[in-house]
Each structure stands twice: as structure tokens, then as C-alpha cells.
Write an enzyme that holds these catalytic residues in place. Structure first.
Site, mmCIF file in Angstrom:
data_model
loop_
_atom_site.group_PDB
_atom_site.id
_atom_site.type_symbol
_atom_site.label_atom_id
_atom_site.label_comp_id
_atom_site.label_asym_id
_atom_site.label_seq_id
_atom_site.Cartn_x
_atom_site.Cartn_y
_atom_site.Cartn_z
ATOM 1 N N GLY A 46 3.944 -2.975 -4.387
ATOM 2 C CA GLY A 46 3.779 -1.546 -4.655
ATOM 3 C C GLY A 46 4.591 -1.005 -5.807
ATOM 4 O O GLY A 46 4.595 0.193 -6.049
ATOM 5 N N CYS A 47 5.286 -1.860 -6.527
ATOM 6 C CA CYS A 47 6.059 -1.411 -7.682
ATOM 7 C C CYS A 47 5.208 -1.618 -8.930
ATOM 8 O O CYS A 47 4.507 -2.620 -9.046
ATOM 9 C CB CYS A 47 7.351 -2.216 -7.820
ATOM 10 S SG CYS A 47 8.485 -1.997 -6.445
#
Length: 136
Positions: A46-47
Site C-alpha cells: 500500500g505504499c
């Protein structure tokens, strides 16, 4: 080693550009993470940038995290997060409200959303690690 409080005091006096520089400089203080530890298993999901976090349990029971990113600002954010938990016992990490500790830095308003979207995932990974070690 700089404390979160010291950093917060300095950060509050800085303008936007200097805050970026402070985060970049903070990222440069991270302990080097060996490339073989940068695997799919240590990748934080999710980065927008690639972020790796590798937890280690020390002989004294404290948790030590190696972390890295391919983006300078993100690396600084990681260093900021780690200042709240590095080399602490798992039980203490479980009791630490990392999000509240970072609140004075107002990262959501200071940085673009794609730079901060992975912070909750980083915190979740640290918390899951602490819970696993505290329970075992």
C-alpha cells in the site's frame, strides 16, 4: 539519538521546504538494511514507494526494526515512525499509540496523500510484530 520530542520542537519551527529537508536528513540516519532482507516478505503493502521493514527480536526481548525505502521522504517518515518504537519491549510497543505520537507532525497535511498512504500499513506491521512477540 534524537528523541521524538526534540524533533517535534524543531519541526514546529520549520517551513514546508525545511520540513522536507528534516525528513530527508532523518531518513539518512536509518541503520542500513542489507539488500538480501529486501524481499516480498518484508515489503510493506500500500505504499507508493517501495518500503521494507524487517523486525528482529534482541536477546533482551526488545524489538529492533531495520527499514528502508527507495524514496528519500518516505525513508524519513519511516525513521520518524521507528523513533516511537525502536528497541522497545513488545508489550510497550503494543501500548504505544504510534498514530497519536506522530500527530504533532501533521504529516497528512504536510505531505501528499501518496506519500502518507502507507503509514497506517507500516504501523499495522509494527503492531502485528509486537503482538506476535508479546504473545509468544
Amino acid at each position: 539519538m534524537t528523541t521524538l520530542t526534540d524533533l517535534q520542537d524543531e519541526y514546529s519551527f520549520l517551513d514546508q521546504d525545511d520540513r522536507y529537508r528534516l525528513l530527508i536528513d532523518l531518513g539518512k540516519t536509518l541503520e542500513p538494511m542489507p539488500d538480501p532482507l529486501k524481499t516480498d516478505a518484508t515489503l510493506v503493502r500500500g505504499c507508493s514507494a517501495s518500503v521494507w521493514v524487517y523486525p528482529m527480536r534482541r536477546d533482551d526481548g526488545t524489538l529492533h526494526f531495520l527499514a528502508d525505502s527507495n524514496a528519500a521522504i518516505t525513508k524519513g517518515i519511516i525513521a520518524l515512525v521507528l523513533l516511537t518504537v525502536q528497541d522497545q519491549p513488545a508489550t510497550l510497543i503494543n501500548e504505544t499509540d504510534i498514530t497519536a505520537a506522530l500527530a504533532p507532525f501533521d504529516l497528512k497535511n504536510q505531505l501528499s496523500s501518496n506519500r502518507t498512504q502507507g503509514i497506517p500499513n507500516m504501523i499495522a506491521l509494527i503492531r502485528e510484530t509486537a503482538e506476535r512477540y508479546a504473545g509468544g
